[in-house]
Design an enzyme around this catalytic site. Structure first.
Site, mmCIF file in Angstrom:
data_model
loop_
_atom_site.group_PDB
_atom_site.id
_atom_site.type_symbol
_atom_site.label_atom_id
_atom_site.label_comp_id
_atom_site.label_asym_id
_atom_site.label_seq_id
_atom_site.Cartn_x
_atom_site.Cartn_y
_atom_site.Cartn_z
ATOM 1 N N ASN A 1 -9.962 56.238 13.841
ATOM 2 C CA ASN A 1 -9.583 55.533 12.793
ATOM 3 C C ASN A 1 -10.051 56.278 11.386
ATOM 4 O O ASN A 1 -11.203 56.584 11.111
ATOM 5 C CB ASN A 1 -10.211 54.236 12.683
ATOM 6 C CG ASN A 1 -9.967 53.339 11.595
ATOM 7 O OD1 ASN A 1 -9.385 53.683 10.457
ATOM 8 N ND2 ASN A 1 -10.300 52.155 11.467
ATOM 9 N N CYS B 1 -8.484 50.939 4.186
ATOM 10 C CA CYS B 1 -7.526 51.347 5.245
ATOM 11 C C CYS B 1 -5.998 50.703 4.901
ATOM 12 O O CYS B 1 -5.107 51.351 5.409
ATOM 13 C CB CYS B 1 -7.666 50.715 6.648
ATOM 14 S SG CYS B 1 -9.173 51.226 7.459
ATOM 15 N N HIS C 1 -1.703 51.565 10.676
ATOM 16 C CA HIS C 1 -2.873 52.244 10.619
ATOM 17 C C HIS C 1 -3.517 52.433 11.840
ATOM 18 O O HIS C 1 -3.286 51.238 12.719
ATOM 19 C CB HIS C 1 -3.758 51.100 9.838
ATOM 20 C CG HIS C 1 -5.076 51.471 9.779
ATOM 21 N ND1 HIS C 1 -5.686 52.657 9.690
ATOM 22 C CD2 HIS C 1 -6.298 50.767 9.936
ATOM 23 C CE1 HIS C 1 -7.095 52.557 9.519
ATOM 24 N NE2 HIS C 1 -7.446 51.458 9.884
HETATM 25 N N1 ACO Z 1 -19.501 50.766 24.234
HETATM 26 C C1 ACO Z 1 -19.872 50.052 25.115
HETATM 27 N N2 ACO Z 1 -19.824 48.418 24.699
HETATM 28 C C2 ACO Z 1 -19.524 48.298 23.467
HETATM 29 C C3 ACO Z 1 -19.429 49.069 22.306
HETATM 30 C C4 ACO Z 1 -19.195 50.334 22.721
HETATM 31 N N3 ACO Z 1 -18.944 51.530 21.852
HETATM 32 N N4 ACO Z 1 -19.116 48.495 21.320
HETATM 33 C C5 ACO Z 1 -19.042 47.231 21.821
HETATM 34 N N5 ACO Z 1 -19.619 47.083 23.094
HETATM 35 C C6 ACO Z 1 -19.849 45.928 23.801
HETATM 36 C C7 ACO Z 1 -20.372 44.634 23.003
HETATM 37 O O1 ACO Z 1 -21.685 44.736 22.831
HETATM 38 C C8 ACO Z 1 -19.876 43.271 24.006
HETATM 39 O O2 ACO Z 1 -20.852 43.265 24.968
HETATM 40 P P1 ACO Z 1 -21.273 41.852 25.598
HETATM 41 O O3 ACO Z 1 -19.870 41.322 25.714
HETATM 42 O O4 ACO Z 1 -22.142 42.067 26.336
HETATM 43 O O5 ACO Z 1 -21.842 41.167 24.049
HETATM 44 C C9 ACO Z 1 -18.448 44.032 24.680
HETATM 45 O O6 ACO Z 1 -18.610 45.335 24.361
HETATM 46 C C10 ACO Z 1 -17.415 43.580 23.934
HETATM 47 O O7 ACO Z 1 -17.413 43.664 22.410
HETATM 48 P P2 ACO Z 1 -16.211 43.148 21.754
HETATM 49 O O8 ACO Z 1 -16.662 43.472 20.234
HETATM 50 O O9 ACO Z 1 -15.886 41.941 22.168
HETATM 51 O O10 ACO Z 1 -15.131 44.496 21.850
HETATM 52 P P3 ACO Z 1 -13.726 44.246 21.550
HETATM 53 O O11 ACO Z 1 -12.971 44.172 22.687
HETATM 54 O O12 ACO Z 1 -13.425 43.135 20.442
HETATM 55 O O13 ACO Z 1 -13.405 45.575 20.945
HETATM 56 C C11 ACO Z 1 -13.307 46.445 18.751
HETATM 57 C C12 ACO Z 1 -14.228 45.945 19.835
HETATM 58 C C13 ACO Z 1 -12.801 47.881 19.471
HETATM 59 C C14 ACO Z 1 -14.148 46.949 17.433
HETATM 60 C C15 ACO Z 1 -12.236 45.521 18.027
HETATM 61 O O14 ACO Z 1 -12.744 44.391 17.734
HETATM 62 C C16 ACO Z 1 -11.328 46.055 17.018
HETATM 63 O O15 ACO Z 1 -10.600 47.282 17.140
HETATM 64 N N6 ACO Z 1 -11.477 45.347 15.936
HETATM 65 C C17 ACO Z 1 -10.574 45.873 14.973
HETATM 66 C C18 ACO Z 1 -11.158 47.074 14.105
HETATM 67 C C19 ACO Z 1 -10.296 47.145 12.982
HETATM 68 O O16 ACO Z 1 -9.109 47.162 13.036
HETATM 69 N N7 ACO Z 1 -10.771 47.839 11.853
HETATM 70 C C20 ACO Z 1 -9.671 48.444 10.746
HETATM 71 C C21 ACO Z 1 -10.236 48.422 9.519
HETATM 72 S S1 ACO Z 1 -11.263 49.591 9.351
HETATM 73 C C22 ACO Z 1 -11.202 49.929 7.523
HETATM 74 O O17 ACO Z 1 -10.540 49.338 6.730
HETATM 75 C C23 ACO Z 1 -12.297 50.754 6.915
#
Ligand code: ACO
Length: 332
Positions: A288, A116, A258
């Site tokens: 993304n 990314c 990004h």
């Molecule tokens: N729908 C519903 N619930 C979900 C989903 C979904 N799609 N995905 C995860 N959950 C649940 C999890 O199981 C968890 O449940 P639990 O509390 O019972 O265990 C809960 O939601 C919270 O999950 P988290 O992982 O804590 O959610 P978070 O608020 O951290 O959001 C996310 C996740 C959106 C992935 C976030 O961490 C994020 O954006 N991270 C950065 C990703 C990024 O920047 N990538 C960039 C690089 S990509 C590249 O280089 C190719």
């Protein structure tokens, strides 16, 4: 080619996305998720998904032609093509295929992989050739079809990504330099946080010699770790870039990060003291799109008239590697 070197101007942009749109509501029919969860946690509403008939090279060629036309050039005027992608159509690279598709017969073309961060890495790479006078007119493409590398049963990753291609033309200019600063970083110690790993599959060739055959595993990501890393490192990278460019946050017209998560964009802007109105984002429409995300959003903002000639834009990419990079330039 002009070997005198000189400044840089970004004079054209273009983009292309696949036709099919996958909404949050569609995803809710596939995995246990909801529009509300995806939208609240990420800012995404939909994403474009490449069909079997579409390819990274074709989408990139469309984006490239638009960028070259906006710059007032023809493909034969291009001397260098740098394609930032992690998902080439061909593991040997797709930049030459694109060169052929657009008829840029005077250009050397190669792929660059930095996930990314790829588009910002590619822009900085092309800029070095322009600054030294090696190449006058360069084409930088950021394109990815990550939909082809997702585990569609893993709700924690499959809801995040979409496909697309964006391109810019980066040209030598005789006076001034509109690339005001840049900064690049890598941190291999956190490589395990985000991967699209080779999948091992042993195959005995003859007695005593075992080779590996295989494919690639779907994307794995520690979302929380990547989130923490981005919110901590991206503001610092932009601050360093502003320092080198002798600029302050008030001097910036736009912040274009990004498009991974709207909460990351808000947090970075807040730490830099940049008002939310200066954030450029298309995450709701595209999700993304990895290396394509910055040039896609830039193209939309320029073609809609939101970004005007002379505006100062800070861009920053971050992701697998881990890698992160930033650049500040004046559009036009
Ligand atoms: N729908 C519903 N619930 C979900 C989903 C979904 N799609 N995905 C995860 N959950 C649940 C999890 O199981 C968890 O449940 P639990 O509390 O019972 O265990 C809960 O939601 C919270 O999950 P988290 O992982 O804590 O959610 P978070 O608020 O951290 O959001 C996310 C996740 C959106 C992935 C976030 O961490 C994020 O954006 N991270 C950065 C990703 C990024 O920047 N990538 C960039 C690089 S990509 C590249 O280089 C190719």
């Amino acid at each position: 080619m002009d070997n005198t070197g000189g400044g840089i101007a970004i004079t054209g942009c273009g983009s292309a996305v696949p036709k099919a749109i996958l909404t949050n509501h569609h995803l809710a029919q596939m995995v246990e998720t909801s529009d509300e969860w995806i939208h609240t946690r990420t800012g995404m509403s939909q994403r474009h998904i490449a069909s079997p008939a579409e390819s990274l090279s074709q989408l990139s060629a469309v984006a490239a032609k638009k960028a070259i036309a906006m710059a007032g050039l023809s493909p034969k005027d291009i001397h260098l093509i740098v394609l930032a992608t992690s998902t080439p159509d061909d593991l040997f690279g797709s930049a030459c295929k694109i060169q052929g598709l657009i008829g840029a017969s005077n250009a050397v073309a190669f792929d660059l992989t930095a996930a990314c961060s790829g588009f910002v890495f590619a822009l900085i790479t092309a800029a070095q050739f322009v600054r030294t006078g090696t190449y006058e007119n360069t084409l930088v493409i950021g394109a990815d079809l990550l939909s082809r590398w997702l585990d569609w049963s893993d709700r924690s990753s499959c809801v995040l990504f979409g496909d697309g291609a964006g391109a810019i033309v980066c040209q030598q200019i005789p006076n001034g330099d509109r690339l005001l600063g840049f900064q690049m970083n890598s941190r291999g110690s956190q490589n395990h946080c985000l991967n699209l790993n080779y999948q091992h599959n042993s195959r005995a060739l003859i007695d005593g010699i075992v080779s590996q055959q295989g494919t690639y595993q779907p994307i794995t990501m520690n979302g929380k770790e990547v989130y923490r890393f981005a919110v901590a490192q991206v503001p610092e990278a932009i601050e360093k870039t502003m320092f080198h460019a002798n600029l302050t946050a008030e001097d910036l017209d736009w912040l274009l990060l990004h498009q991974a998560n709207h909460r990351i964009m808000d947090a970075v802007a807040k730490r830099l003291g940049i008002p939310p109105a200066k954030i450029l984002s298309n995450i709701a429409e595209h999700g993304n799109t990895s290396a394509a995300s910055i040039p896609l959003a830039l193209d939309a903002a320029i073609r809609s008239g939101q970004v005007k000639s002379g505006d100062k834009i800070a861009v920053s990419g971050f992701g697998a590697g881990l890698t992160w990079a930033s650049a500040i330039f004046e559009w036009g």
